[in-house]
Design an enzyme around this catalytic site. Structure first.
Site, PDB file in Angstrom:
ATOM      1  N   ASP A 474    -107.914  48.664  68.815  1.00 40.94           N
ATOM      2  CA  ASP A 474    -107.905  47.915  67.551  1.00 40.94           C
ATOM      3  C   ASP A 474    -106.492  47.871  66.966  1.00 40.94           C
ATOM      4  O   ASP A 474    -105.622  48.663  67.335  1.00 40.94           O
ATOM      5  CB  ASP A 474    -108.874  48.598  66.575  1.00 40.94           C
ATOM      6  CG  ASP A 474    -109.487  47.621  65.594  1.00 40.94           C
ATOM      7  OD1 ASP A 474    -108.951  46.515  65.432  1.00 40.94           O
ATOM      8  OD2 ASP A 474    -110.510  47.980  64.978  1.00 40.94           O
ATOM      9  N   ASP A 544    -114.972  39.991  63.097  1.00 38.52           N
ATOM     10  CA  ASP A 544    -115.815  40.975  62.402  1.00 38.52           C
ATOM     11  C   ASP A 544    -117.033  40.291  61.793  1.00 38.52           C
ATOM     12  O   ASP A 544    -117.976  40.962  61.369  1.00 38.52           O
ATOM     13  CB  ASP A 544    -115.015  41.670  61.298  1.00 38.52           C
ATOM     14  CG  ASP A 544    -114.190  42.821  61.858  1.00 38.52           C
ATOM     15  OD1 ASP A 544    -114.408  43.203  63.018  1.00 38.52           O
ATOM     16  OD2 ASP A 544    -113.322  43.335  61.128  1.00 38.52           O
TER      17      ASP A 544
END
Ligand code: GLA
Length: 724
Positions: A474, A544
């Site tokens: 990430d 997301d």
């Protein structure tokens, strides 16, 4: 196939259906003559328009400035007469700019070299043309490189700049690609967005002036995409012309389309020149990243399929390249930071029963991280949450018959961390000014090899400590305060690119040291979803935003360029955590089929009815995974355009199998059945759909009638099988 005609001084690069043509004017200037549908002739020098008079009313013979200002330059240089967008800018030690790059030689060879330290397309059955341009006065050489693969319609470009002089120079701009064409009533297609709304397809007319899409955030970004296409006004999925450029790079980029005074258009793409300045020592060189060019005369659909084929065959690497990806369950939306071994095992136990194949433990397992305020950089297990460490957990997950994966954010440092206490100078910062925090974190100065190595060693130790088969890498904030405590003032302008090179180096080490690892890149969702990342990880977390309806447009924009096998897509819980929308579990499952399939919820807490649907969803994924991974993508309808439904189709390469993925967003009363005209089938072949036979021609031209689904947010998959 690449040819050079000595007599006409014409270079011609042919792919399956396109030709790319350049010529040398006056034995000096390399010009762009043509890019488009494949041509037989090489007698194309006339397209450089060198005979046209020089646009200066008082003089009819050619003067250099007016020539440079109108010539369709293949790799434009500024400062000597071309006032349009330039690809290269050099400042010498006298503080002066300006170049005149002229043809110095070329070579054509089989194969394609690696781009040192950079992601790039690779593979066999490839030819490369290298053209060397030189400015003897400035001591600068530019080696332009073009490659074509026999099995693909795309063209790859890059450039290497060499300092052949005796003093250093400053490279202030080095773009990778330029394309010149006559201006027509064109439209521009770009993919702007934001966090949770990435890669939205946007079209607008290009009438005058310039269009720019760019990122200066240190990542390819949620907000813009390193891609630009010029379309003929009539362009649809199946017809019209497209000139597209895509950048194989994950950092700052600039893409620009510029209308000129002479009715021509110049498109450029490359590393963003803002805050970029690379000191090139005498004898030194700089390799710019690769750009992919695609031309289609059959609309956007053909462009998408060309990019998909190229990326599947010649960009993605590793053991998962052509392999089915495990169905995963990720605990982020299930627990956020609030988990421990018992909670994760409970999720894994239930998941394993239903056929889910891998548990991914997301953020919060290391240091003393209980929220996003601390611990990035401290890559040691939080034993309070996970007693006995990762091995105990991984072994237990393995015992349940599942693989185990973890989340990492290696590029960051929390001010509240052991690492920061020990090495406050490791964060990017300006001396004397408090740096800008984002999500309570700072960015590591990875351009310093000792920083990148130390972080790599710590994550490598983690991966060796247990049986970890997957990593979600990430990156949760943009780069700001771009100052390094280790670099001299005249090299600070190299930082953002050096940062990217370091990330690439770390990921290359990771996949070399752990060749069976499945790596998934992520950046607050899809903030670094780009071809550069795809070279290291065969899949990237798309967004997301996991809401089935929001995902339709995010995935449509992503599918425009990327094969579905690269798109991370999960079924999440409702009401959706980002938009609060409630959609049927079945619809969430069908939407998530448009990618690498998984779950992002607490499987122990969903309803019994939903739990019962999981095995069926996994069976559908297994059934369609090979088709989705290898087949051709056809966009049938766009919810973005019709505001009612989304529909795409995948057809196997041999045209014997197809599937249509359909989501009805809104129910419309008072309508007859919906007619879906399929694409990409064999006209003559017979196909069976729901027990009824049709020819491919019938399904494509007359269409397939489907009853309206009852209710909003409904979805179905339509199975199409050839019969003999
Ligand atoms: C990012 C990712 C999410 C999740 C969180 C964890 O936002 O996109 O999927 O991993 O970080 O902090």
């Amino acid at each position: 196939m690449i040819t050079y005609n000595q007599e006409t001084q014409i270079f011609k690069l042919d792919t399956k259906t396109t030709s790319y043509v350049m010529g040398i004017a006056d034995g000096k200037y390399l010009g762009h003559a043509y890019y488009g549908k494949k041509l037989d002739s090489t007698d194309l020098f006339y397209l450089l328009r060198t005979e046209e008079h020089p646009f200066v009313p008082s003089r009819l013979e050619r003067e250099k400035l007016s020539f440079l200002d109108s010539f369709p330059m293949e790799y434009p240089f500024g400062g000597t007469g071309d006032f349009r967008e330039s690809c290269i800018e050099i400042r010498n030690m006298q503080g002066q700019h300006g170049l005149e790059l002229v043809y110095a030689g070329h070579r054509i060879y089989e194969g394609k070299g690696k781009l040192e330290g950079l992601p790039a397309t690779w593979g066999d059955h490839c030819e490369t043309l290298e053209i060397t341009l030189e400015d003897a006065c400035a001591g600068i050489r530019a080696v332009l490189s073009y490659s074509v693969f026999a099995d693909c319609d795309a063209l790859m470009r890059s450039v290497k700049i060499e300092n052949t002089g005796s003093e250093p120079v400053y490279l202030e701009r080095v773009l990778s690609a330029c394309l010149e064409m006559d201006q027509e009533p064109f439209e521009i297609l770009s993919l702007p967005g934001s966090w949770a709304r990435e890669r939205q397809i946007h079209r607008q007319p290009l009438v005058t002036g310039s269009f720019v899409t760019e990122s200066v955030r240190g990542e390819s970004s949620h907000q813009d995409h390193p891609f630009l296409a010029v379309l003929s006004e009539d362009c649809t999925q199946t017809r019209g012309e497209v000139y597209a450029m895509h950048f194989v790079y994950s950092g700052n980029f600039l893409a620009k389309a510029q209308c000129t005074q002479y009715g021509t258009l110049r498109m450029v793409l490359g590393i963003h020149p803002d805050r970029f300045c690379w000191k090139l020592d005498a004898g030194g060189s700089f390799q710019a990243p690769e750009a992919v060019l695609v031309y289609s005369d059959e609309g956007l659909g053909k462009m998408s399929r060309t990019f998909h084929d190229l990326y599947r065959s010649h960009l993605i690497r590793g053991s998962y390249k052509d392999k089915e990806r495990p169905v995963l369950i990720n605990n982020w939306e299930a627990t956020y930071f609030d988990f421990n071994t018992d909670k994760l095992i409970a999720i894994a136990r239930e998941a394993a029963k239903l056929g889910i194949e891998m548990l991914v433990m997301d953020d919060g397992w290391f240091g003393c991280r209980e929220n996003d305020d601390s611990s990035l950089g401290d890559w040691t297990v939080n034993e309070q949450k996970l007693p006995g460490g990762l091995k105990v957990l991984a072994d237990e997950v393995n015992r349940l018959g599942m693989k185990f994966g973890i989340w990492l954010e290696p590029e960051m440092i929390s001010p509240d961390s052991r690492l920061y206490q020990e090495h406050p100078d490791w964060a990017l910062q300006f001396q004397g000014r408090a740096p800008s925090l984002a999500r309570q974190q700072l960015v590591l100065d990875l351009s310093r090899p000792e920083v990148a190595d130390a972080i790599y060693d710590s994550i490598s130790r983690v991966l060796q400590s247990a049986h970890i088969e997957y990593v979600k890498w990430d990156m949760n904030r943009a780069l700001a305060d771009i100052g390094s405590m280790a670099f001299p003032p005249d090299r600070q302008g190299e930082l953002t690119h050096r940062y990217m090179l370091a990330v690439y180096r770390m990921q290359e080490r990771l996949i070399t040291d752990f060749p069976d690892l499945l790596l998934e890149n992520c950046s607050s969702g899809g903030g670094r979803f780009d071809p550069g990342m795809l070279y290291y990880s065969p899949q990237i977390w798309c967004s997301d935003d996991t809401d089935a309806i929001e995902r339709l447009q995010i995935q449509e924009g992503t599918q425009l360029l990327y094969p579905l096998s690269a798109i991370g897509a999960h079924v999440s819980d409702c009401p959706n955590h980002i938009v609060g929308r409630v959609t049927p579990f079945q619809t969430r499952g069908i939407t998530a089929l448009a990618g690498t399939f998984g779950y992002e919820l607490d499987i122990t807490k969903i309803s019994e009815e939903e739990r019962k649907m999981v095995p069926g969803q996994i069976a559908a994924y297994k059934k369609y995974a090979p088709l989705i991974r290898e087949g051709d993508y056809y966009r049938i309808a766009s919810y973005r355009e019709n505001h009612l439904y989304d529909c795409y189709e995948i057809v196997s390469k041999d045209k014997r199998q197809a599937a249509v993925f359909f989501v009805q967003v809104l129910y419309e009363p008072g309508r007859r059945s919906r007619n879906i005209r399929l694409q990409g089938l064999d006209e003559q072949m017979f196909y069976e759909v729901d027990g009824r036979r049709y020819t491919g021609g019938t399904l494509m031209h007359a269409g397939l009638l489907r009853n309206r689904l009852r209710g909003d947010f409904q979805a179905e998959v339509i199975d199409i099988q050839a019969v003999f």
